[in-house]
Enzyme design. Structure first.
Site, PDB file in Angstrom:
ATOM      1  N   ASP A   1      86.053  19.639   3.232  1.00  0.00           N
ATOM      2  CA  ASP A   1      85.559  18.524   2.436  1.00  0.00           C
ATOM      3  C   ASP A   1      86.692  17.935   1.588  1.00  0.00           C
ATOM      4  O   ASP A   1      87.429  18.678   0.928  1.00  0.00           O
ATOM      5  CB  ASP A   1      84.449  19.079   1.531  1.00  0.00           C
ATOM      6  CG  ASP A   1      83.658  17.995   0.837  1.00  0.00           C
ATOM      7  OD1 ASP A   1      83.052  17.172   1.534  1.00  0.00           O
ATOM      8  OD2 ASP A   1      83.645  17.970  -0.411  1.00  0.00           O
TER       9      ASP A   1
ATOM     10  N   GLU B   1      88.237  16.435   6.583  1.00  0.00           N
ATOM     11  CA  GLU B   1      87.687  15.148   6.153  1.00  0.00           C
ATOM     12  C   GLU B   1      88.757  14.521   5.265  1.00  0.00           C
ATOM     13  O   GLU B   1      88.907  14.880   4.096  1.00  0.00           O
ATOM     14  CB  GLU B   1      86.398  15.328   5.345  1.00  0.00           C
ATOM     15  CG  GLU B   1      85.796  13.971   4.983  1.00  0.00           C
ATOM     16  CD  GLU B   1      85.062  13.893   3.647  1.00  0.00           C
ATOM     17  OE1 GLU B   1      84.263  12.968   3.464  1.00  0.00           O
ATOM     18  OE2 GLU B   1      85.313  14.746   2.765  1.00  0.00           O
TER      19      GLU B   1
HETATM   20  C1  GLC Z   1      82.522  14.583   1.030  1.00  0.00           C
HETATM   21  C2  GLC Z   1      81.140  14.826   1.567  1.00  0.00           C
HETATM   22  C3  GLC Z   1      80.172  14.107   0.693  1.00  0.00           C
HETATM   23  C4  GLC Z   1      80.275  14.658  -0.717  1.00  0.00           C
HETATM   24  C5  GLC Z   1      81.701  14.572  -1.224  1.00  0.00           C
HETATM   25  C6  GLC Z   1      81.896  15.417  -2.452  1.00  0.00           C
HETATM   26  O1  GLC Z   1      82.896  13.265   1.132  1.00  0.00           O
HETATM   27  O2  GLC Z   1      81.067  14.442   2.907  1.00  0.00           O
HETATM   28  O3  GLC Z   1      78.847  14.208   1.157  1.00  0.00           O
HETATM   29  O4  GLC Z   1      79.441  13.948  -1.577  1.00  0.00           O
HETATM   30  O5  GLC Z   1      82.619  15.039  -0.283  1.00  0.00           O
HETATM   31  O6  GLC Z   1      81.864  16.783  -2.111  1.00  0.00           O
END
Ligand code: GLC
Length: 541
Positions: A200, A261
């Site tokens: 994340d 991500e």
């Molecule tokens: C990422 C996740 C999202 C979350 C954010 C904070 O972007 O995909 O859903 O709100 O991180 O953890």
């Protein structure tokens, strides 16, 4: 030696709160996943990624973790998680879990200790606590991704940083405890047999040591500026962390995988995350952000594959996830560009057109080399639910934006599995799903679509089966063939061509021996607008 599974896997994202509810409390859970594993195996996916399932106050749907080594009681138990891992493997699939290293929950013991210990204590040093500016305001002008300032003041006057919700304090990745703790968490789950981790906010962990002001007043995480010295996005220093993590994953064998991500400005920046000694893969959000336009799509495919080839990493393709407007809805708008749901302008939606384009986009995505991610419900053709009543909205964006951005709940509505009224088989009959399902989904249930020969679900089944069986699909060589304007012609070897008609007029199929699959019914070798086909063509290469 055969290539590792993750180089061309199709991975299905399970947003656990909304997939299947085993105990009838309205929230999805591990029991709900376990009872639907056959559905996933029959769909033909290689792996599942489960969004955070750890104990959490749920201020951000589980992305606020209070204990990284257990399971939230609403989702099940650690024993059930272990059983799920074993069952996934028994069905010949893999499982990836979600790791949230940028921030913890404010209920995490470390943060509670930091609050209790007071200003300038060693306990506070694991987070980013600072004194306020001399004006009395926050230490700098950073903004939360969800809206409002990125700083919250505690009772004794100090401020702490949170790039997301105030219940998600950012960790200080310069602190050795933080680094050691996450290495230990990785081992905890690897020891339990998980096949990998989705990381994340992988581009956000390290901040500029001086926490300087940012010149622009709005920072959209999904549209980061093209610069290498941003104070908190995509800083060089994150890479050293990932080199350490790679060593840990490798010590468990070549089959454990990371997927980052990382919202970055361009493919070259993304490629830095997947250099041979760093993470294995990263979501390629440029494809998801791309408009429904042949030249734009071609350019994204070219830039992505070129940048990732240079470091030997496979590309990934993704059209939807739990943070962005579902692609049926995006493709049904006049302006098809975009990924971020939170700050996007909303135009009228032609859902029929969106579904038609989504069918074509699937055939394009699955014909491209590398791996692909599916987001739960896209195989049913679900659209974004844009008419949720304000009182049910739970995304912190809604409150933090002062009710100007509805946030991401519209792509998180629990899935319709069967039956004629909510909860549509999501949970036991009298379950009230945590977000209401629209009655119109009665025609989109998995049960119904399983019996309809040309349903979206049927297309996913057939495309995934072919992708698995056909020697040209998955990893391997590819090239564009010359094509008419608005048309993409992708050749895969041996002997397959994917044609995508992105224009608004019919086009003629190229010479072929056999039609393998098409997103719409075809007549006389004519491919209608907004549709795609896979063709068997003579010759090799
Ligand atoms: C990422 C996740 C999202 C979350 C954010 C904070 O972007 O995909 O859903 O709100 O991180 O953890």
């Amino acid at each position: 030696m055969t290539a590792p599974w993750w180089r061309d896997a199709v991975i299905y994202q399970i947003y656990i709160r909304s997939f299947g509810d085993g105990n009838g409390d309205g929230l999805g859970d591990i029991a709900g996943i376990r009872s639907r594993l056959t559905y996933l195996r029959d769909l033909g996916v290689d792996a599942i990624w489960v969004t955070p399932w750890y104990p959490s106050p749920m201020a951000d749907g589980g992305y606020d973790v209070s204990d990284y080594r257990d399971i939230d009681y609403r989702f099940g138990t650690l024993a059930e998680a272990e059983e799920l891992i074993a069952e996934v493997h028994a069905q010949d699939m893999r499982i990836i879990v979600d790791l949230v290293p940028n921030h913890t929950s404010d209920q995490h013991p470390w943060f509670q200790q930091a609050l209790a210990a007071g200003p300038d204590s060693p306990e506070r040093a694991r987070y980013l606590f600072r004194h306020g500016a001399s004006s009395g305001g926050p230490p700098n002008n950073w903004r939360s991704v969800f809206g409002g300032p990125a700083w919250t003041r505690v009772a004794d006057g100090q401020w702490y940083l949170h790039l997301f919700d105030a219940h998600q304090p950012d960790l200080d990745w310069e602190h050795p405890d933080v680094r050691a703790e996450f290495e230990s968490i990785l081992r905890f789950w690897l020891d339990r047999g998980v096949d990998g981790f989705r990381i994340d906010v992988a581009h956000g962990l390290v901040k500029h040591p001086d926490l300087p002001d940012i010149e622009t007043d709005h920072e959209d995480m999904m549209e980061p500026p093209d610069r290498t010295d941003h104070p908190h996005w995509d800083r060089q220093e994150v890479h050293e962390i990932y080199r350490g993590w790679r060593k840990i994953a490798d010590s468990y064998g070549p089959d454990r995988v990371f997927v980052a991500e990382a919202w970055v400005a361009k493919p070259e920046r993304l490629a830095c995350y997947v250099r041979p000694d760093e993470l294995h893969t990263a979501f390629n959000f440029d494809f998801l952000r791309c408009s429904w336009h042949a030249d734009a799509l071609r350019a994204v495919v070219d830039c992505t594959t070129e940048a990732l080839d240079a470091v030997g990493a496979p590309p990934t393709w993704v059209l939807s996830n739990h943070d962005i407007t579902r692609h049926v809805t995006r493709y049904g708008r006049a302006s098809t560009r975009g990924g971020g749901s939170q700050h996007e302008p909303h135009g009228p939606v032609d859902v029929g057109l969106g579904r038609r384009r989504a069918r074509a986009a699937l055939l394009l995505m699955l014909a491209l080399p590398g791996s692909a991610y599916l987001y739960q419900g896209e195989e049913l053709g679900l659209e974004e639910v844009e008419d949720l009543p304000p009182e049910v909205l739970q995304d912190p964006t809604w409150e933090r934006s002062g009710h100007t951005a509805r946030g991401r709940d519209g792509c998180r509505v629990p899935l319709p599995w069967s039956g004629f009224r909510p909860p549509f088989g999501f949970g036991p009959v009298d379950t009230r799903p945590w977000l209401p399902q629209p009655q119109r989904w009665v025609s989109l249930t998995a049960e119904l679509q399983k019996r309809e020969p040309d349903s979206m679900l049927d297309l996913y089944h057939r495309a995934l089966r072919l992708r698995r069986d056909h020697p040209a699909l998955g990893e391997g060589s590819w090239s564009w063939l010359p094509s008419a304007p608005g048309v993409l012609l992708l050749r895969r070897s041996p002997g397959l061509v994917c044609i995508v008609n992105v224009s608004n007029a019919p086009t003629t199929l190229p010479r072929h021996e056999r039609l393998l699959l098409s997103s719409e019914p075809l007549q006389d070798s004519v491919l209608p607008a907004d549709s795609a086909a896979w063709l068997e063509v003579p010759g090799v290469g």
